[in-house]
Design a protein around this motif. Sequence first.
Motif, PDB file in Angstrom:
ATOM      1  N   ARG A  79       0.827  -1.210   0.000  1.00 51.41           N
ATOM      2  CA  ARG A  79       0.000   0.000   0.000  1.00 51.41           C
ATOM      3  C   ARG A  79       0.857   1.253   0.000  1.00 51.41           C
ATOM      4  O   ARG A  79       0.520   2.263  -0.624  1.00 51.41           O
ATOM      5  N   PHE A  80       1.982   1.199   0.679  1.00 47.15           N
ATOM      6  CA  PHE A  80       2.900   2.339   0.686  1.00 47.15           C
ATOM      7  C   PHE A  80       3.435   2.610  -0.720  1.00 47.15           C
ATOM      8  O   PHE A  80       3.477   3.756  -1.175  1.00 47.15           O
ATOM      9  N   ARG A  81       3.841   1.567  -1.403  1.00 46.11           N
ATOM     10  CA  ARG A  81       4.352   1.719  -2.763  1.00 46.11           C
ATOM     11  C   ARG A  81       3.287   2.258  -3.720  1.00 46.11           C
ATOM     12  O   ARG A  81       3.590   3.031  -4.636  1.00 46.11           O
ATOM     13  N   ALA A  82       2.033   1.856  -3.501  1.00 45.56           N
ATOM     14  CA  ALA A  82       0.969   2.202  -4.441  1.00 45.56           C
ATOM     15  C   ALA A  82       0.278   3.526  -4.122  1.00 45.56           C
ATOM     16  O   ALA A  82      -0.440   4.064  -4.979  1.00 45.56           O
ATOM     17  N   ALA A  83       0.489   4.072  -2.936  1.00 46.96           N
ATOM     18  CA  ALA A  83      -0.239   5.278  -2.542  1.00 46.96           C
ATOM     19  C   ALA A  83       0.179   6.466  -3.398  1.00 46.96           C
ATOM     20  O   ALA A  83       1.377   6.703  -3.602  1.00 46.96           O
ATOM     21  N   PRO A  84      -0.795   7.221  -3.898  1.00 46.35           N
ATOM     22  CA  PRO A  84      -0.456   8.394  -4.701  1.00 46.35           C
ATOM     23  C   PRO A  84       0.080   9.520  -3.817  1.00 46.35           C
ATOM     24  O   PRO A  84      -0.264   9.628  -2.640  1.00 46.35           O
ATOM     25  N   GLY A  85       0.949  10.327  -4.378  1.00 52.09           N
ATOM     26  CA  GLY A  85       1.403  11.508  -3.651  1.00 52.09           C
ATOM     27  C   GLY A  85       2.568  11.276  -2.718  1.00 52.09           C
ATOM     28  O   GLY A  85       2.965  12.194  -1.999  1.00 52.09           O
ATOM     29  N   ILE A  86       3.141  10.050  -2.695  1.00 51.10           N
ATOM     30  CA  ILE A  86       4.295   9.786  -1.830  1.00 51.10           C
ATOM     31  C   ILE A  86       5.572   9.831  -2.667  1.00 51.10           C
ATOM     32  O   ILE A  86       5.732   9.064  -3.614  1.00 51.10           O
ATOM     33  N   ASP A  87       6.439  10.740  -2.329  1.00 51.74           N
ATOM     34  CA  ASP A  87       7.758  10.843  -2.960  1.00 51.74           C
ATOM     35  C   ASP A  87       8.735  10.114  -2.047  1.00 51.74           C
ATOM     36  O   ASP A  87       9.262  10.677  -1.088  1.00 51.74           O
ATOM     37  N   TYR A  88       8.974   8.830  -2.353  1.00 54.68           N
ATOM     38  CA  TYR A  88       9.778   7.974  -1.491  1.00 54.68           C
ATOM     39  C   TYR A  88      11.240   8.043  -1.931  1.00 54.68           C
ATOM     40  O   TYR A  88      11.557   7.812  -3.103  1.00 54.68           O
ATOM     41  N   ARG A  89      12.126   8.356  -0.997  1.00 51.72           N
ATOM     42  CA  ARG A  89      13.543   8.529  -1.301  1.00 51.72           C
ATOM     43  C   ARG A  89      14.380   7.612  -0.423  1.00 51.72           C
ATOM     44  O   ARG A  89      14.818   7.991   0.672  1.00 51.72           O
ATOM     45  N   PRO A  90      14.626   6.380  -0.894  1.00 50.36           N
ATOM     46  CA  PRO A  90      15.445   5.445  -0.112  1.00 50.36           C
ATOM     47  C   PRO A  90      16.923   5.815  -0.181  1.00 50.36           C
ATOM     48  O   PRO A  90      17.340   6.643  -0.993  1.00 50.36           O
ATOM     49  N   GLY A  91      17.709   5.185   0.677  1.00 52.06           N
ATOM     50  CA  GLY A  91      19.142   5.441   0.688  1.00 52.06           C
ATOM     51  C   GLY A  91      19.496   6.871   1.015  1.00 52.06           C
ATOM     52  O   GLY A  91      20.539   7.377   0.601  1.00 52.06           O
ATOM     53  N   THR A  92      18.650   7.534   1.774  1.00 54.15           N
ATOM     54  CA  THR A  92      18.831   8.955   2.093  1.00 54.15           C
ATOM     55  C   THR A  92      19.031   9.126   3.595  1.00 54.15           C
ATOM     56  O   THR A  92      18.213   8.668   4.394  1.00 54.15           O
ATOM     57  N   THR A  93      20.103   9.775   3.952  1.00 52.41           N
ATOM     58  CA  THR A  93      20.440  10.006   5.351  1.00 52.41           C
ATOM     59  C   THR A  93      20.015  11.404   5.772  1.00 52.41           C
ATOM     60  O   THR A  93      20.238  12.366   5.035  1.00 52.41           O
ATOM     61  N   VAL A  94      19.390  11.518   6.933  1.00 51.25           N
ATOM     62  CA  VAL A  94      19.065  12.823   7.502  1.00 51.25           C
ATOM     63  C   VAL A  94      20.194  13.203   8.454  1.00 51.25           C
ATOM     64  O   VAL A  94      20.463  12.506   9.425  1.00 51.25           O
ATOM     65  N   TRP A  95      20.880  14.302   8.148  1.00 51.39           N
ATOM     66  CA  TRP A  95      22.013  14.734   8.966  1.00 51.39           C
ATOM     67  C   TRP A  95      21.732  16.010   9.740  1.00 51.39           C
ATOM     68  O   TRP A  95      22.540  16.432  10.572  1.00 51.39           O
ATOM     69  N   ASP A  96      20.567  16.622   9.500  1.00 54.91           N
ATOM     70  CA  ASP A  96      20.181  17.832  10.229  1.00 54.91           C
ATOM     71  C   ASP A  96      18.670  17.883  10.299  1.00 54.91           C
ATOM     72  O   ASP A  96      17.972  17.523   9.346  1.00 54.91           O
ATOM     73  N   LEU A  97      18.149  18.310  11.428  1.00 55.91           N
ATOM     74  CA  LEU A  97      16.704  18.454  11.616  1.00 55.91           C
ATOM     75  C   LEU A  97      16.465  19.661  12.500  1.00 55.91           C
ATOM     76  O   LEU A  97      17.116  19.816  13.539  1.00 55.91           O
TER      77      LEU A  97
END
Length: 495
Positions: A79-97
């Motif tokens: 369902r996650f893969r099929a949901a519209p409107g989700i820009d999924y970016r794997p292999g991405t590290t968050v280094w600041d928040l």
Amino acid sequence: MSVAPDADAIIVGAGPAGMACAIELAVAGCRVIVLDMQPSPGGQIFRALETNMQARPGTDELLAALGPSYKAGLSLVTRFRAAPGIDYRPGTTVWDLRADGTVGWLKGDAAGYLRAPHIVLASGAMERPAPFPGWTLPGVMTAGAVQTLLKAGRLKPKGRIVLAGTGPLIFLLAEQLRRLGVRPALIARTDRTRDKLSALKHLRPAGLPALLKGLGWLLRLRLAGITMRTGISGLEAHGRDHLEAVSLTVAGRRIDLPCDLLVVHDGIVPSTDLAHAAGLALAWRADDASWQPVTTPDGRAEMAPGPTLTVGPCRIRITGDARRIGGADAAIAHGRHAASAILAERYPPGAADGTGIAAERSLAARPFLDVAFPPGLSSCLPDDATIVCRCEEITAGALRATIRDRATEMNLVRGLLRCGMGACQGRSCAATLARLLAEADPGKPMPSAPFRARPPLRPLPLGALAGMTGLDPDLALVESLDDKPEAIAGDDAHV
């Protein structure tokens, strides 16, 4: 937010909570960006589920060993893969928040900033660090690391295996290994029967399914004849270049066992490094020997007291195990609850729903589990010879000596010894150092947070830093100062 938002919401983490939250938001018409370090969705619980399902029948034995709870995550991932409107970016590290809705990201050699009016932190949990003699030897691993090798590497351990520690994950992993034909030599548990008796008063009807599942694992392990001991203490790992043996105390008797792989687990605690870096409030749980974020029931985070780098309201919510440990079902329930709260905020007045009740109900077993499986390996502070900071190889003795020399604050100890300045940025040593400080001054309150956090929280290559995108022009302004003061007339003039 001085620049246009990149999405309606940014979700950090594509585990059960992050996926559930993203689906709810996307179905409601929101533009969602999901950032995740892993190559595919699922988090630790459903790690590599898609690839293992696609590789059938070659992975049928592994899937059977991992059990129905693992395969049950496929519907959520689909369902996650099929949901519209989700820009999924794997292999991405968050280094600041940052609390104003700014997220620093890194993917390969590219880095930049993204912004949204809503940030959902679904970064999951980590195993509680438990320093003991020999814990840095090759051949000593955590239960989570072994599960990663099973799920993502399709590797089975071999040789003489000892599982030590406490918590349901120990039983689950032992049962998974048994199904794969791997027979542990010993399951050495730090918890005791009296812990279970004390926990019975916290048992609620909604928590019975989790209890029955755990009893099923225990029964099958007993029927398989796998040796299990409770109330163990004094765990030590021995070897020169790699693990060769373990020793421990059982019922007052010291025993030594040859061992090729020691798997340790002392429970799970929220991963708080991103929340701490964003300036969010954390609270020390003495019973759990860990920090956890301070949030409202729907996950809205609070700012820590004191100065902050951002202005305006806090735009961050925390969900799943990053907020409170509960497992996959609880993470999914709370991810939906966090999404519902965001939608109610975006489209007031917002219809009432049952996600809050479902989220609370999903944690019904937690009070029982917390009492039944208290921290064990980490219950006693390490002796002076034991390494506490793995990155910098700093022993408990060196830390105690520095504390006795009046270094009574975590950041001061870090500055003097580099404890917490390695690759893990204190994730493995901060809690132990905080407890060592409390040992030296029992009347002093525990620190309200780990070491002072600064970006980057993860290694950031200089090339990525030089080519960074999405900078806020107001924050990127550089004021140039003259290298020299203006010439002063007379004999003191600079030339």
